[in-house]
Design an enzyme around this catalytic site. Sequence first.
Site, PDB file in Angstrom:
ATOM      1  NE  ARG A   1     -10.193  75.765  55.837  1.00 32.94           N
ATOM      2  CZ  ARG A   1     -11.307  76.476  55.638  1.00 32.94           C
ATOM      3  NH1 ARG A   1     -11.750  76.647  54.414  1.00 32.94           N
ATOM      4  NH2 ARG A   1     -11.959  77.005  56.643  1.00 32.94           N
TER       5      ARG A   1
ATOM      6  CG  LEU B   1      -2.911  80.858  51.728  1.00 34.79           C
ATOM      7  CD1 LEU B   1      -3.058  80.538  50.248  1.00 34.79           C
ATOM      8  CD2 LEU B   1      -2.251  82.217  51.935  1.00 34.79           C
TER       9      LEU B   1
ATOM     10  NE  ARG C   1      -8.851  77.293  48.417  1.00 32.73           N
ATOM     11  CZ  ARG C   1      -9.630  77.181  49.485  1.00 32.73           C
ATOM     12  NH1 ARG C   1     -10.844  77.707  49.459  1.00 32.73           N
ATOM     13  NH2 ARG C   1      -9.215  76.530  50.566  1.00 32.73           N
TER      14      ARG C   1
ATOM     15  CG  ASN D   1       5.406  71.700  44.535  1.00 36.10           C
ATOM     16  OD1 ASN D   1       4.378  71.584  43.871  1.00 36.10           O
ATOM     17  ND2 ASN D   1       5.697  70.878  45.541  1.00 36.10           N
ATOM     18  CB  ALA D   2       5.038  74.081  39.252  1.00 33.57           C
ATOM     19  NE  ARG D   3       1.702  66.002  41.517  1.00 30.81           N
ATOM     20  CZ  ARG D   3       2.071  64.733  41.667  1.00 30.81           C
ATOM     21  NH1 ARG D   3       3.291  64.437  42.101  1.00 30.81           N
ATOM     22  NH2 ARG D   3       1.235  63.763  41.383  1.00 30.81           N
TER      23      ARG D   3
END
Length: 246
Positions: A84, A82, A180, A169-171
């Site tokens: 990373r 995670l 993932r 954030n959404a991006r």
Amino acid sequence: MPQRTLRLTLVRHTANPEELTALAARLCYAGGDVDALMQSVSQKDQHAFVEKVMAMGHDSVLEHVSFTFLAEGVSRVLLAQLTRHRIASFSVQSQRYVSYAGGFGYVMPPSIRALGDDAVREYEAQMAQCLRWYEQWQKRLGDAGEASNEDARFVLPNACETRVLITMNARELRHFFALRMCNRAQWEIRALAREMFELCAREAPALFANAGPGCLRGPCPEGPKTCGRHSEIRKQREAFLQSLGK
């Protein structure tokens, strides 16, 4: 000692995420009065416009929207993967300040459970042995709280449960889901990503309807390593979106 499984909570998210995304996109091309622009955006449904912005690849406007999750019952194996992801914030339960004397929660891989009861008992015994080693080192190091815990923890297994607060954030979330949610991702972080996606999609379907592995949007980017299940994955997404009424 208790076995743990994933428990995910959406703690906070940006209010009216689709509206904010639309405001950011429209601002880039708008002249005139800003107050009028804000009022116009707030009074109209921005779903279709946001979908158009997404199709154009205007992804920078997604960075104004963020989601914060609390994940419990996850392993240190997952944590290593995670963290990373660079464009995110993490707060993790400390193995230095928190003592695991008396027992720790742990995650059991489904592949080990599938081997049957003997394998499960062997795994549980190994976790118990790790606890004994940990407690022995705590005592030998003086039972001095964090001063002992910080070195005793070296014998704790990667299976050891942890808790982590995650903000993206959404991006970045879309990038995270692309990597993932793929069937080639490790099973535990794939399960986390899928639950995160479902929570995000319920709050902002225009931002996340097509988020996930690359095979949802075109050819599988894994090439010869593809799982070959793109048709199944697309059908699953269609069923999920139908459940949202989209």
